[in-house]
Design a protein around this motif. Structure first.
Motif, PDB file in Angstrom:
ATOM      1  N   ALA A 129       0.849  -1.193   0.000  1.00  0.00           N
ATOM      2  CA  ALA A 129       0.000   0.000   0.000  1.00  0.00           C
ATOM      3  C   ALA A 129       0.882   1.239   0.000  1.00  0.00           C
ATOM      4  CB  ALA A 129      -0.905   0.012   1.226  1.00  0.00           C
ATOM      5  N   THR A 130       0.790   2.035  -1.045  1.00  0.00           N
ATOM      6  CA  THR A 130       1.635   3.218  -1.164  1.00  0.00           C
ATOM      7  C   THR A 130       0.810   4.418  -1.639  1.00  0.00           C
ATOM      8  OG1 THR A 130       2.220   2.596  -3.433  1.00  0.00           O
ATOM      9  CG2 THR A 130       3.724   1.892  -1.674  1.00  0.00           C
ATOM     10  N   GLY A 131       1.399   5.588  -1.460  1.00  0.00           N
ATOM     11  CA  GLY A 131       0.797   6.815  -1.975  1.00  0.00           C
ATOM     12  C   GLY A 131      -0.578   7.092  -1.395  1.00  0.00           C
ATOM     13  N   GLU A 132      -1.483   7.514  -2.248  1.00  0.00           N
ATOM     14  CA  GLU A 132      -2.821   7.898  -1.818  1.00  0.00           C
ATOM     15  C   GLU A 132      -3.612   6.728  -1.239  1.00  0.00           C
ATOM     16  OE1 GLU A 132      -4.738   9.647  -5.153  1.00  0.00           O
ATOM     17  OE2 GLU A 132      -3.475  11.455  -5.162  1.00  0.00           O
ATOM     18  N   ARG A 133      -3.244   5.492  -1.643  1.00  0.00           N
ATOM     19  CA  ARG A 133      -3.984   4.318  -1.166  1.00  0.00           C
ATOM     20  C   ARG A 133      -3.565   3.893   0.239  1.00  0.00           C
ATOM     21  NH1 ARG A 133      -3.526  -0.303  -5.544  1.00  0.00           N
ATOM     22  NH2 ARG A 133      -1.334  -0.025  -5.020  1.00  0.00           N
ATOM     23  N   PHE A 134      -2.430   4.383   0.704  1.00  0.00           N
ATOM     24  CA  PHE A 134      -1.896   3.923   1.976  1.00  0.00           C
ATOM     25  C   PHE A 134      -2.846   4.164   3.154  1.00  0.00           C
ATOM     26  CE2 PHE A 134       1.561   4.715   5.369  1.00  0.00           C
ATOM     27  CZ  PHE A 134       1.361   3.450   5.910  1.00  0.00           C
ATOM     28  N   PRO A 135      -3.339   5.389   3.380  1.00  0.00           N
ATOM     29  CA  PRO A 135      -4.228   5.600   4.526  1.00  0.00           C
ATOM     30  C   PRO A 135      -5.476   4.711   4.496  1.00  0.00           C
ATOM     31  CG  PRO A 135      -3.491   7.694   3.645  1.00  0.00           C
ATOM     32  CD  PRO A 135      -3.071   6.649   2.659  1.00  0.00           C
ATOM     33  N   ASP A 136      -5.985   4.413   3.290  1.00  0.00           N
ATOM     34  CA  ASP A 136      -7.179   3.571   3.170  1.00  0.00           C
ATOM     35  C   ASP A 136      -6.923   2.144   3.641  1.00  0.00           C
ATOM     36  OD1 ASP A 136      -8.567   5.701   2.086  1.00  0.00           O
ATOM     37  OD2 ASP A 136      -8.082   5.147   0.019  1.00  0.00           O
ATOM     38  N   ALA A 137      -5.646   1.738   3.616  1.00  0.00           N
ATOM     39  CA  ALA A 137      -5.294   0.376   4.008  1.00  0.00           C
ATOM     40  C   ALA A 137      -5.186   0.212   5.516  1.00  0.00           C
ATOM     41  CB  ALA A 137      -3.974  -0.031   3.356  1.00  0.00           C
ATOM     42  N   VAL A 138      -5.043   1.331   6.239  1.00  0.00           N
ATOM     43  CA  VAL A 138      -4.845   1.272   7.689  1.00  0.00           C
ATOM     44  C   VAL A 138      -6.221   1.311   8.361  1.00  0.00           C
ATOM     45  CG1 VAL A 138      -3.619   2.270   9.662  1.00  0.00           C
ATOM     46  CG2 VAL A 138      -2.655   2.475   7.357  1.00  0.00           C
ATOM     47  N   THR A 139      -6.894   0.178   8.363  1.00  0.00           N
ATOM     48  CA  THR A 139      -8.276   0.104   8.852  1.00  0.00           C
ATOM     49  C   THR A 139      -8.375  -0.383  10.288  1.00  0.00           C
ATOM     50  OG1 THR A 139      -8.524  -2.146   7.990  1.00  0.00           O
ATOM     51  CG2 THR A 139      -9.138  -0.318   6.518  1.00  0.00           C
ATOM     52  N   GLY A 140      -7.279  -0.817  10.875  1.00  0.00           N
ATOM     53  CA  GLY A 140      -7.328  -1.372  12.223  1.00  0.00           C
ATOM     54  C   GLY A 140      -7.494  -0.319  13.297  1.00  0.00           C
ATOM     55  N   ASN A 141      -8.045  -0.732  14.426  1.00  0.00           N
ATOM     56  CA  ASN A 141      -8.135   0.147  15.596  1.00  0.00           C
ATOM     57  C   ASN A 141      -6.809   0.228  16.335  1.00  0.00           C
ATOM     58  OD1 ASN A 141     -10.872   0.878  15.313  1.00  0.00           O
ATOM     59  ND2 ASN A 141     -11.503  -1.090  16.187  1.00  0.00           N
ATOM     60  N   SER A 142      -5.910  -0.680  15.996  1.00  0.00           N
ATOM     61  CA  SER A 142      -4.533  -0.608  16.483  1.00  0.00           C
ATOM     62  C   SER A 142      -3.605  -0.965  15.337  1.00  0.00           C
ATOM     63  CB  SER A 142      -4.314  -1.550  17.670  1.00  0.00           C
ATOM     64  OG  SER A 142      -4.490  -2.900  17.272  1.00  0.00           O
ATOM     65  N   VAL A 143      -2.351  -0.559  15.450  1.00  0.00           N
ATOM     66  CA  VAL A 143      -1.342  -0.831  14.426  1.00  0.00           C
ATOM     67  C   VAL A 143      -0.111  -1.412  15.091  1.00  0.00           C
ATOM     68  CG1 VAL A 143       0.321   0.247  12.840  1.00  0.00           C
ATOM     69  CG2 VAL A 143      -2.088   0.900  12.736  1.00  0.00           C
ATOM     70  N   LEU A 144       0.389  -2.508  14.539  1.00  0.00           N
ATOM     71  CA  LEU A 144       1.657  -3.084  14.970  1.00  0.00           C
ATOM     72  C   LEU A 144       2.676  -2.859  13.868  1.00  0.00           C
ATOM     73  CD1 LEU A 144       0.654  -6.511  16.602  1.00  0.00           C
ATOM     74  CD2 LEU A 144       0.862  -4.252  17.663  1.00  0.00           C
ATOM     75  N   LEU A 145       3.803  -2.233  14.216  1.00  0.00           N
ATOM     76  CA  LEU A 145       4.864  -1.945  13.264  1.00  0.00           C
ATOM     77  C   LEU A 145       5.960  -2.993  13.396  1.00  0.00           C
ATOM     78  CD1 LEU A 145       5.134   1.924  13.775  1.00  0.00           C
ATOM     79  CD2 LEU A 145       3.796   0.687  12.048  1.00  0.00           C
ATOM     80  N   PHE A 146       6.081  -3.850  12.397  1.00  0.00           N
ATOM     81  CA  PHE A 146       7.121  -4.873  12.371  1.00  0.00           C
ATOM     82  C   PHE A 146       8.390  -4.279  11.759  1.00  0.00           C
ATOM     83  CE2 PHE A 146       3.473  -7.292  13.254  1.00  0.00           C
ATOM     84  CZ  PHE A 146       3.853  -8.555  13.693  1.00  0.00           C
ATOM     85  N   SER A 147       9.510  -4.935  12.048  1.00  0.00           N
ATOM     86  CA  SER A 147      10.806  -4.441  11.585  1.00  0.00           C
ATOM     87  C   SER A 147      10.974  -2.974  11.976  1.00  0.00           C
ATOM     88  CB  SER A 147      10.934  -4.604  10.061  1.00  0.00           C
ATOM     89  OG  SER A 147      12.252  -4.344   9.636  1.00  0.00           O
ATOM     90  N   ALA A 148      10.649  -2.689  13.238  1.00  0.00           N
ATOM     91  CA  ALA A 148      10.661  -1.303  13.700  1.00  0.00           C
ATOM     92  C   ALA A 148      10.960  -1.235  15.191  1.00  0.00           C
ATOM     93  CB  ALA A 148       9.307  -0.646  13.421  1.00  0.00           C
ATOM     94  N   SER A 149      11.711  -0.205  15.556  1.00  0.00           N
ATOM     95  CA  SER A 149      11.954   0.083  16.960  1.00  0.00           C
ATOM     96  C   SER A 149      11.071   1.245  17.394  1.00  0.00           C
ATOM     97  CB  SER A 149      13.437   0.395  17.192  1.00  0.00           C
ATOM     98  OG  SER A 149      13.875   1.381  16.279  1.00  0.00           O
ATOM     99  N   LYS A 150      11.227   1.667  18.642  1.00  0.00           N
ATOM    100  CA  LYS A 150      10.317   2.638  19.261  1.00  0.00           C
ATOM    101  C   LYS A 150      10.193   3.945  18.477  1.00  0.00           C
ATOM    102  CE  LYS A 150       7.739   3.302  22.990  1.00  0.00           C
ATOM    103  NZ  LYS A 150       6.620   2.411  23.355  1.00  0.00           N
ATOM    104  N   ASP A 151      11.283   4.387  17.863  1.00  0.00           N
ATOM    105  CA  ASP A 151      11.251   5.678  17.174  1.00  0.00           C
ATOM    106  C   ASP A 151      10.296   5.681  15.980  1.00  0.00           C
ATOM    107  OD1 ASP A 151      13.140   3.879  15.965  1.00  0.00           O
ATOM    108  OD2 ASP A 151      13.756   5.526  14.675  1.00  0.00           O
ATOM    109  N   ARG A 152       9.991   4.505  15.430  1.00  0.00           N
ATOM    110  CA  ARG A 152       9.094   4.428  14.280  1.00  0.00           C
ATOM    111  C   ARG A 152       7.645   4.712  14.674  1.00  0.00           C
ATOM    112  NH1 ARG A 152      10.565   5.801  10.180  1.00  0.00           N
ATOM    113  NH2 ARG A 152       9.272   4.466   8.878  1.00  0.00           N
ATOM    114  N   GLU A 153       7.307   4.449  15.930  1.00  0.00           N
ATOM    115  CA  GLU A 153       5.959   4.785  16.392  1.00  0.00           C
ATOM    116  C   GLU A 153       5.701   6.282  16.224  1.00  0.00           C
ATOM    117  OE1 GLU A 153       5.376   3.620  20.422  1.00  0.00           O
ATOM    118  OE2 GLU A 153       5.917   1.517  20.079  1.00  0.00           O
ATOM    119  N   LYS A 154       6.645   7.087  16.668  1.00  0.00           N
ATOM    120  CA  LYS A 154       6.511   8.548  16.592  1.00  0.00           C
ATOM    121  C   LYS A 154       6.408   8.997  15.139  1.00  0.00           C
ATOM    122  CE  LYS A 154       8.751  12.771  18.362  1.00  0.00           C
ATOM    123  NZ  LYS A 154       9.014  13.487  17.111  1.00  0.00           N
TER     124      LYS A 154
END
Length: 342
Positions: A265-290
């Motif tokens: 999911a990229t560009g304009e379609r990206f926000p439409d793909a984030v449908t969850g009430n929570s998000v888990l960021l894989f391959s990511a450390s704490k700074d990616r949350e911010k």
């Protein structure tokens, strides 16, 4: 009477020949009934056959010098104590990879066992041949697939082509254990993990469901979103998470080939793909949350508005026994009380 004997003989020969053909056809039919990933074993243990995406592969004896061209599959091979002598690698000295380009979660294990790196990122046929393998393992899909070298390598050693985009690492361990004669090793490691999985499920409180799980791009332009068929999605579901639906309008990018484990999911379609009430960021450390929460295009998503965005570790992009165990520890830290997972 004498004149009838040759005729009878010819009929008998024809009957025996037809019976032989029928028997051969039945054997072939039985073998062809194997589905991709299924293993058939001789009663004595060897030979063993497995149906792959490139056809039937038969191993007459247990391999002793395995070369893996897939850095994803190498972790599982190490976990079941396969005789891995060399492996493809990824870009070295990054958040996910150590000095030799091996994944950080198992780089020390590979070093202790003398596994050599064949190349970094770009598959190299000469390096694979130089390792003198008696079995070459190639991923069917993914960025670490060396499938384009199949024709160059098929006369060097038997090649096992196996996909990880539609399997958990536990399923991979089971298949690899069966074809390599390492069933008990695979059983031991998966039972150990499944015990830890149950312990983790009992001690965590889930964030608001459903959950969108993804690898968020460093430049903030999009993500690879894990599906229910991904190794990551399967573990989350076993822990009780509900994987959020991805709208059909977002799907369609096959720049990484046809895959079952991710939706790009990229560009304009990206926000439409984030449908969850929570998000888990894989391959990511704490700074990616911010960084995720400060993305201007994502501010209206439910997870951002309700501050339900969580990083689950740098080593969770390619799951194997080692990284999956680390994932459980991360989830315990995020959603429960921290405890030791063996």
């Amino acid at each position: 009477m004498v004149n009838n004997i040759p005729i009878f003989g010819r009929f008998l020969a024809l009957f025996v020949f037809c019976f032989f053909l029928a028997a051969c056809d039945q054997t072939s039919s039985q073998t062809s009934l194997l589905k991709i990933g299924q293993v058939e074993k001789n009663n004595s243990g060897w030979p063993r056959s497995i149906m792959t995406r490139e056809g039937l592969l038969t191993l007459d004896k247990q391999p002793s010098r395995i070369v893996s061209t897939s850095v994803t599959l190498s972790g599982t091979l190490l976990a079941i104590n396969a005789p891995l002598v060399a492996s493809g690698a990824t870009m070295a000295n990054t958040s996910v990879a150590a000095e030799q380009g091996f994944m950080r979660q198992w780089a020390n294990v590979a070093d202790e066992r003398g596994v050599i790196p064949l190349y970094q990122t770009e598959p190299n046929a000469e390096a694979i041949i130089k390792a003198n393998p008696d079995l070459i393992i190639i991923s069917a899909t993914g960025g670490d697939s060396a499938l384009k070298l199949y024709d160059q390598l098929k006369d060097i050693a038997p090649i096992l082509v196996i996909g990880y985009d539609d399997k958990s690492w536990i399923q991979l361990a089971d298949i690899l254990g069966n074809i390599l004669g390492l069933e008990e090793q695979a059983k031991t490691i998966t039972q150990r993990f499944e015990k830890s999985l149950k312990e983790t499920k009992s001690m965590i409180t889930l964030p608001p469901q459903p959950t969108t799980a993804m690898v968020y791009y460093q430049d903030g332009t999009g993500a690879n979103i894990w599906t229910t068929e991904s190794a990551q999605g399967r573990i989350l579901q076993e822990l009780g998470f509900t994987i959020a639906d991805i709208p059909e309008s977002v799907k369609g990018n096959i720049s990484m080939g046809m895959r079952n484990d991710i939706v790009i999911a990229t560009g304009e379609r990206f926000p439409d793909a984030v449908t969850g009430n929570s998000v888990l960021l894989f391959s990511a450390s704490k700074d990616r949350e911010k960084a995720f929460k400060e993305n201007h295009y994502l501010r209206e998503t439910s997870a951002v508005k309700n501050n339900q965005v969580f990083a689950v570790g740098d080593d969770t992009f390619r799951l194997d026994y080692y990284s999956a165990t680390n994932l459980l520890k991360q989830l315990q830290t995020q959603f429960g009380h921290q405890t030791h997972v063996q």
